[in-house]
Design a protein around this motif. Structure first.
Motif, PDB file in Angstrom:
ATOM      1  N   GLN A   1       0.834  -1.204   0.000  1.00  0.00           N
ATOM      2  CA  GLN A   1       0.000   0.000   0.000  1.00  0.00           C
ATOM      3  C   GLN A   1       0.871   1.256   0.000  1.00  0.00           C
ATOM      4  O   GLN A   1       0.645   2.166  -0.794  1.00  0.00           O
ATOM      5  N   TYR A   2       1.845   1.280   0.894  1.00  0.00           N
ATOM      6  CA  TYR A   2       2.768   2.422   0.930  1.00  0.00           C
ATOM      7  C   TYR A   2       3.454   2.582  -0.436  1.00  0.00           C
ATOM      8  O   TYR A   2       3.540   3.688  -0.959  1.00  0.00           O
ATOM      9  N   ASN A   3       3.951   1.469  -0.978  1.00  0.00           N
ATOM     10  CA  ASN A   3       4.653   1.533  -2.271  1.00  0.00           C
ATOM     11  C   ASN A   3       3.771   2.185  -3.331  1.00  0.00           C
ATOM     12  O   ASN A   3       4.226   3.018  -4.116  1.00  0.00           O
ATOM     13  N   LYS A   4       2.509   1.776  -3.336  1.00  0.00           N
ATOM     14  CA  LYS A   4       1.577   2.277  -4.342  1.00  0.00           C
ATOM     15  C   LYS A   4       1.310   3.765  -4.117  1.00  0.00           C
ATOM     16  O   LYS A   4       1.393   4.568  -5.042  1.00  0.00           O
TER      17      LYS A   4
ATOM     18  N   ILE B   1      -2.911   4.117   6.943  1.00  0.00           N
ATOM     19  CA  ILE B   1      -1.916   4.067   5.858  1.00  0.00           C
ATOM     20  C   ILE B   1      -2.120   5.260   4.924  1.00  0.00           C
ATOM     21  O   ILE B   1      -1.167   5.949   4.539  1.00  0.00           O
ATOM     22  N   GLU B   2      -3.395   5.513   4.580  1.00  0.00           N
ATOM     23  CA  GLU B   2      -3.695   6.622   3.666  1.00  0.00           C
ATOM     24  C   GLU B   2      -3.369   7.970   4.302  1.00  0.00           C
ATOM     25  O   GLU B   2      -2.903   8.888   3.618  1.00  0.00           O
ATOM     26  N   TYR B   3      -3.586   8.059   5.602  1.00  0.00           N
ATOM     27  CA  TYR B   3      -3.274   9.307   6.326  1.00  0.00           C
ATOM     28  C   TYR B   3      -1.763   9.580   6.271  1.00  0.00           C
ATOM     29  O   TYR B   3      -1.329  10.700   5.973  1.00  0.00           O
ATOM     30  N   VAL B   4      -0.972   8.552   6.516  1.00  0.00           N
ATOM     31  CA  VAL B   4       0.493   8.698   6.451  1.00  0.00           C
ATOM     32  C   VAL B   4       0.919   9.100   5.039  1.00  0.00           C
ATOM     33  O   VAL B   4       1.651  10.083   4.842  1.00  0.00           O
TER      34      VAL B   4
ATOM     35  N   HIS C   1       0.115  12.681   4.083  1.00  0.00           N
ATOM     36  CA  HIS C   1       0.956  13.740   4.648  1.00  0.00           C
ATOM     37  C   HIS C   1       2.384  13.707   4.124  1.00  0.00           C
ATOM     38  O   HIS C   1       3.011  14.767   4.000  1.00  0.00           O
ATOM     39  N   VAL C   2       2.878  12.531   3.787  1.00  0.00           N
ATOM     40  CA  VAL C   2       4.202  12.487   3.139  1.00  0.00           C
ATOM     41  C   VAL C   2       4.098  13.204   1.795  1.00  0.00           C
ATOM     42  O   VAL C   2       4.940  14.048   1.452  1.00  0.00           O
ATOM     43  N   THR C   3       3.044  12.909   1.049  1.00  0.00           N
ATOM     44  CA  THR C   3       2.836  13.534  -0.262  1.00  0.00           C
ATOM     45  C   THR C   3       2.687  15.048  -0.103  1.00  0.00           C
ATOM     46  O   THR C   3       3.311  15.830  -0.845  1.00  0.00           O
ATOM     47  N   ALA C   4       1.888  15.468   0.876  1.00  0.00           N
ATOM     48  CA  ALA C   4       1.631  16.905   1.093  1.00  0.00           C
ATOM     49  C   ALA C   4       2.926  17.640   1.443  1.00  0.00           C
ATOM     50  O   ALA C   4       3.168  18.749   0.971  1.00  0.00           O
ATOM     51  N   PHE C   5       3.779  16.995   2.239  1.00  0.00           N
ATOM     52  CA  PHE C   5       5.049  17.614   2.619  1.00  0.00           C
ATOM     53  C   PHE C   5       5.867  17.953   1.374  1.00  0.00           C
ATOM     54  O   PHE C   5       6.357  19.069   1.229  1.00  0.00           O
ATOM     55  N   PHE C   6       5.994  16.997   0.467  1.00  0.00           N
ATOM     56  CA  PHE C   6       6.831  17.248  -0.715  1.00  0.00           C
ATOM     57  C   PHE C   6       6.147  18.208  -1.683  1.00  0.00           C
ATOM     58  O   PHE C   6       6.812  19.014  -2.326  1.00  0.00           O
ATOM     59  N   ALA C   7       4.819  18.168  -1.765  1.00  0.00           N
ATOM     60  CA  ALA C   7       4.096  19.094  -2.649  1.00  0.00           C
ATOM     61  C   ALA C   7       4.314  20.531  -2.168  1.00  0.00           C
ATOM     62  O   ALA C   7       4.679  21.403  -2.954  1.00  0.00           O
TER      63      ALA C   7
END
Ligand code: PLP
Length: 380
Positions: free
Chosen positions: A259-262, A355-358, A361-367
């Motif tokens: 899931q994380y990988n995806k 999992i989706e929450y993590v 926020h990882v995605t949001a940080f880089f965006a």
């Protein structure tokens, strides 16, 4: 939302009644050390890991020590091991009076790099310790070719890799001897300290059992030096209840990793874990790499997400090994990992929502970081 790094309460809850009953049984029978529950656990755990012999011990660290002690390691001997691992790997050697010799890791798997091992061999080298780091088996065929050629031992540190497979075979008997940890946070955790040592070699197994119990197989008769590295009965009882669930928990960890990988695959600024084609990684840890590691960790903490660092300082740069004469720059892959690794929450009970929450926020940080960088460019 809060996402803990690990949730041992969620793991205990469904097993509560059964575990309390097993512990009560130990207390009623007053056999507090080793005993029938530990023996039954040893048998099942060894069988699951393809090993004829299994000795339950007092911790993974003690298992690391016993594994090398039973191979006859002594002062003056050298033991090759990866620079990026938990320090207890090295205690296996130092407790025998032997000297740890570090080598760098493979930049994709983060496991010991076989191409670096041969150059580290000297006439004093007696063993190579392969750590199956984060739950991914090391490249055992390549390591075996080297240890066979030089007639030295190959040891596994599988503290993070219960049930992981390499070419379809579980870890535990891929080398001459193997140690496991049942520290509470490991893939199979006791409710206190615990470990195991496995092997298919009867002579090594015999020594492990002797050293574990005061150098004795008959009370008050001591054939050799030993110590007390026995497992407590309560830990054996707990592990006996948990062991039948291990395969299911492992599958769940692998599903979380997928899931994380995806969900994280589109982010250019991070390196996701790499799984070699011939292994089954059991994801004790899900470790990503990014140059903005510290900022990302702080950001995630603000969002209620706990993360970890495994490990921030490679062993060759630890103060306790100063006397060995290593310096910064010796093992660039391990050093980069120390600066850039970040372990995301990983445990079998993680929910899809967590999992989706993590990932969100990882995605949001880089965006948001990309936007900030672009704005800085415009401002210049
Ligand atoms: C946890 C761990 C150990 C030590 O196990 P303990 O049971 O905590 O003593 C040894 N090696 C590695 C790689 C570990 O992760």
């Amino acid at each position: 939302m809060n996402v803990p790094f690990l949730d041992l309460k969620a793991n205990f809850k469904p097993l509560r009644e059964q575990i309390l009953k097993e512990i009560e049984d130990v207390l009623d029978n007053t056999a507090y050390i080793l005993g029938p529950k530990v023996t039954a656990f040893e048998k099942s755990f060894g069988t699951m890991h393809g090993a004829e012999y299994c000795a339950a011990v007092s911790s993974g660290t003690d298992g690391n020590h016993l594994a090398l002690w039973a191979l006859g390691l002594a002062p003056g001997d050298e033991v090759i091991m990866p620079a990026n691992t938990f320090v207890a790997t090295a205690w296996g050697a130092t407790l025998c009076g032997a000297t740890p010799v570090f080598v760098d890791c493979d930049p994709r798997t983060y496991n010991i790099d076989p191409s670096k091992v041969e150059a580290a061999i000297t006439p004093r080298t007696k063993a190579v310790v392969a750590v199956h780091l984060y739950g991914q088996p090391a490249d055992m065929d390549a390591l075996r070719a080297i240890t066979n050629k030089h007639n030295i031992f190959l040891v596994e540190d599988a503290a993070q890799a219960h049930l992981a497979t390499y070419n379809g075979k579980t870890v535990g008997a891929l080398g001459d001897v193997c140690s496991f940890s049942f520290y509470p946070g490991k893939n199979l955790g006791a409710y206190g300290e615990g470990g195991a040592v496995t092997t298919n070699n009867p002579e090594i197994a015999r020594k492990i059992k002797l050293y574990r119990e005061h150098g004795s197989d008959k009370k008050y008769y001591h054939q050799t030096y030993g110590t007390n590295y026995r497992m407590e009965a309560i830990q054996g009882a707990v592990l006996g209840v948990k062991l039948p669930h291990l395969a299911d928990w492992t599958a769940k960890r692998r599903a979380v990793a997928q899931q994380y990988n995806k969900l994280l695959s589109g982010i250019n600024d991070i390196i996701l874990p790499y799984e070699a084609h011939n292994v089954e990684h059991v994801y004790h840890l899900y470790v990503i790499q990014t140059e903005q590691r510290d900022a990302l960790q702080t950001y995630l903490q603000e969002k209620g997400i706990s993360t970890g660092l495994h490990y921030p300082v490679p062993l060759h740069l630890q103060e306790c090994f100063n006397h060995l004469g290593y310096k910064k720059g010796d093992f660039p892959v391990s050093e980069q990992l120390g600066e850039q690794c970040l372990s995301l929450p990983m445990f079998p009970e993680l929910t899809q929502e967590q999992i989706e929450y993590v990932a969100h926020h990882v995605t949001a940080f880089f965006a948001s970081n990309t936007v900030t960088l672009a704005q800085e460019k415009v401002a210049q």
